[in-house]
Design an enzyme around this catalytic site. Structure first.
Site, PDB file in Angstrom:
ATOM      1  N   TYR A  32      -9.949 -26.571 -10.094  1.00 38.40           N
ATOM      2  CA  TYR A  32      -9.477 -26.557 -11.394  1.00 38.40           C
ATOM      3  C   TYR A  32      -9.532 -27.896 -12.233  1.00 38.40           C
ATOM      4  O   TYR A  32      -9.050 -28.303 -13.042  1.00 38.40           O
ATOM      5  CB  TYR A  32      -8.055 -25.783 -11.554  1.00 38.40           C
ATOM      6  CG  TYR A  32      -7.986 -24.485 -11.357  1.00 38.40           C
ATOM      7  CD1 TYR A  32      -8.469 -23.718 -10.225  1.00 38.40           C
ATOM      8  CD2 TYR A  32      -8.079 -23.293 -12.569  1.00 38.40           C
ATOM      9  CE1 TYR A  32      -8.683 -22.339  -9.963  1.00 38.40           C
ATOM     10  CE2 TYR A  32      -7.654 -22.068 -12.159  1.00 38.40           C
ATOM     11  CZ  TYR A  32      -8.206 -21.521 -10.988  1.00 38.40           C
ATOM     12  OH  TYR A  32      -8.216 -20.285 -10.826  1.00 38.40           O
ATOM     13  N   LYS A  35      -8.088 -21.302   3.623  1.00 40.18           N
ATOM     14  CA  LYS A  35      -9.329 -20.877   4.452  1.00 40.18           C
ATOM     15  C   LYS A  35      -9.730 -22.143   5.049  1.00 40.18           C
ATOM     16  O   LYS A  35     -11.081 -22.608   4.875  1.00 40.18           O
ATOM     17  CB  LYS A  35     -10.311 -20.609   3.069  1.00 40.18           C
ATOM     18  CG  LYS A  35     -11.679 -19.931   3.586  1.00 40.18           C
ATOM     19  CD  LYS A  35     -11.435 -18.337   4.015  1.00 40.18           C
ATOM     20  CE  LYS A  35     -12.902 -18.248   4.668  1.00 40.18           C
ATOM     21  NZ  LYS A  35     -12.677 -16.701   5.052  1.00 40.18           N
ATOM     22  N   ASP A  71      -8.460 -14.252   3.129  1.00 41.13           N
ATOM     23  CA  ASP A  71      -9.022 -12.890   3.072  1.00 41.13           C
ATOM     24  C   ASP A  71      -8.060 -11.848   3.912  1.00 41.13           C
ATOM     25  O   ASP A  71      -7.843 -10.836   3.386  1.00 41.13           O
ATOM     26  CB  ASP A  71     -10.510 -12.952   3.763  1.00 41.13           C
ATOM     27  CG  ASP A  71     -10.631 -13.671   4.674  1.00 41.13           C
ATOM     28  OD1 ASP A  71      -9.801 -14.547   5.024  1.00 41.13           O
ATOM     29  OD2 ASP A  71     -11.713 -13.766   5.451  1.00 41.13           O
ATOM     30  N   ASP A 128      -4.271 -18.225  -8.162  1.00 42.29           N
ATOM     31  CA  ASP A 128      -4.487 -17.564  -9.131  1.00 42.29           C
ATOM     32  C   ASP A 128      -4.968 -16.193  -8.934  1.00 42.29           C
ATOM     33  O   ASP A 128      -4.448 -15.239  -9.349  1.00 42.29           O
ATOM     34  CB  ASP A 128      -5.811 -18.237  -9.781  1.00 42.29           C
ATOM     35  CG  ASP A 128      -6.033 -17.898 -11.358  1.00 42.29           C
ATOM     36  OD1 ASP A 128      -5.205 -17.052 -11.666  1.00 42.29           O
ATOM     37  OD2 ASP A 128      -6.961 -18.274 -11.672  1.00 42.29           O
ATOM     38  N   ASP A 140      -2.391 -12.343  -9.079  1.00 49.56           N
ATOM     39  CA  ASP A 140      -2.805 -11.084 -10.137  1.00 49.56           C
ATOM     40  C   ASP A 140      -2.787  -9.900  -9.117  1.00 49.56           C
ATOM     41  O   ASP A 140      -2.344  -8.812  -9.406  1.00 49.56           O
ATOM     42  CB  ASP A 140      -4.018 -11.408 -10.629  1.00 49.56           C
ATOM     43  CG  ASP A 140      -3.875 -11.736 -12.061  1.00 49.56           C
ATOM     44  OD1 ASP A 140      -2.661 -12.402 -12.340  1.00 49.56           O
ATOM     45  OD2 ASP A 140      -4.847 -11.596 -13.062  1.00 49.56           O
TER      46      ASP A 140
END
Ligand code: NAD
Length: 334
Positions: free
Chosen positions: A126, A173, A206, A230, A234
């Site tokens: 970002y 990750k 994941d 982010d 959600d």
């Protein structure tokens, strides 16, 4: 007790309806807040010619806390820059926090979820550094620094300690992004050593998503970089009933802005249909932040009873009630 000053940003779309609803319920619960109402976003742009008026910034600088409705961000077009991003930068709001808790009577696949997502919100992909190297080839730069990683890790462990939570899991990750996510993890491990009573674990993102939708009740505090945070936050909102009920907050060293996860919902704006609970629960977080724990607890209990009773719910939760009816019922319960 003297009322505590706080900035109130009604926002755009459903913002003014749900923010007004939240404020009325907070007052009925005995909250002592002196609201300083400030425009931002589209409402401010139309009235004052700027989406981020100087009095808004001055107000937050003075009060250090704000309850904010959603703001319309224009995509492309003439678009003014995102107010949310500007506020985050101005006040260095580096920690985005979402408590995710199962609510009685809200039908979802899970029932015992009680976790907190802590998302770093100043860097990662970002940072906005993108360039075209050659026609058909672009690069987006992922920036991870030790300073920001240590700061967010400390924030997550402090939150875990304060809220008597069992563990912090860093989600990453690093098997692929060995340098950037590797640095994030190295910082988290170092900070974890200072909190021997809090269990520290790590999960690849994941796998974390899969575990979250299988056994969300096993999770406690989740610590993530910006992008994973982010997405995962959600996903977590979906575990407990979605946008209409999940609160959030952005913390910096000197200010905190509380807001619902949802946007301006233009499809239902002005129709008295929006669920006010997400903003109300954000208000509950604000009250706890300023030490007004009793009205905070009262509101939470009243809202949980209202949902359990099941008669007064907005459409997003499968009911038929209007925003005003929810407010009326909540105030009656208080
Ligand atoms: P949205 O959250 O506004 O709406 C998505 C869907 O959820 C819609 O169907 C909407 O009706 C429903 N919904 C949202 N909040 C609800 C509530 N409280 N009660 C009942 N239903 C609700 O997302 P979007 O449509 O992607 O975004 C619309 C605008 O909001 C855009 O301009 C976007 O930039 C802005 N936005 C702002 C913020 C913020 O200020 N924090 C966050 C997200 C989106």
């Amino acid at each position: 007790m003297m009322p505590r000053a706080a900035t109130l940003i009604p926002g755009d779309g459903i913002g003014p309806e749900v923010v007004d609803a939240a404020v009325r319920v907070m007052e009925a619960a005995g909250a002592r807040i002196a609201w300083d109402v400030q425009l931002a976003g589209k409402a401010a742009f139309e009235k004052l010619g700027t989406p981020i008026p100087e009095p808004l910034i001055a107000s937050i600088r003075r009060t250090r806390v704000a309850l904010k409705g959603p703001l319309e961000t224009q995509i492309g077009r003439v678009g003014y820059r995102s107010v949310n991003v500007a506020l985050r930068k101005t006040f260095d709001l580096y920690a985005n926090v979402r408590p995710i808790k199962s609510l009685p009577g809200v039908r979802t696949a899970f029932s015992d979820v009680d976790l907190v997502v802590v998302r770093e919100s100043t860097e990662d992909l970002y940072s906005g550094i993108e360039h075209q190297i050659a026609p058909g080839v672009v690069e987006s730069v992922k920036v991870i620094t030790a300073r920001a990683s240590r700061r967010i890790a400390r924030f997550a462990f402090e939150l875990a300690r304060r809220e008597h939570r069992r563990g912090v899991v860093a989600i990453h990750k690093a098997n692929i992004m060995k340098l950037s996510d590797g640095l994030f993890l190295a910082c988290a491990r170092k900070v974890a050593k200072q909190y021997p009573r809090i269990r520290y674990t790590e999960l690849i993102v994941d796998n974390a998503c899969m575990q979250l939708v299988r056994r969300p009740e096993d999770f406690d505090v989740l610590l993530l970089e910006n992008l994973y945070g982010d997405i995962v936050s959600d996903l977590c909102a979906g575990l407990v009933g979605g946008l209409g009920v999940v609160p959030g907050a952005n913390f910096g060293a000197r200010a905190a802005i509380f807001e619902a996860v949802h946007g301006t919902a233009p499809d239902i704006a002005g129709k008295d249909m929006a669920n006010p609970l997400a903003v109300l629960f954000s208000g509950v977080m604000l009250l706890r932040h300023v030490g007004q724990t009793r009205p905070a607890g009262r509101i939470e209990r009243a809202a949980r009873r209202l949902l359990a009773e099941g008669r007064t719910r907005t459409r997003d939760l499968g009911g038929k009630a209007t925003t005003s009816e929810v407010v009326k019922r909540l105030i009656a319960r208080l």
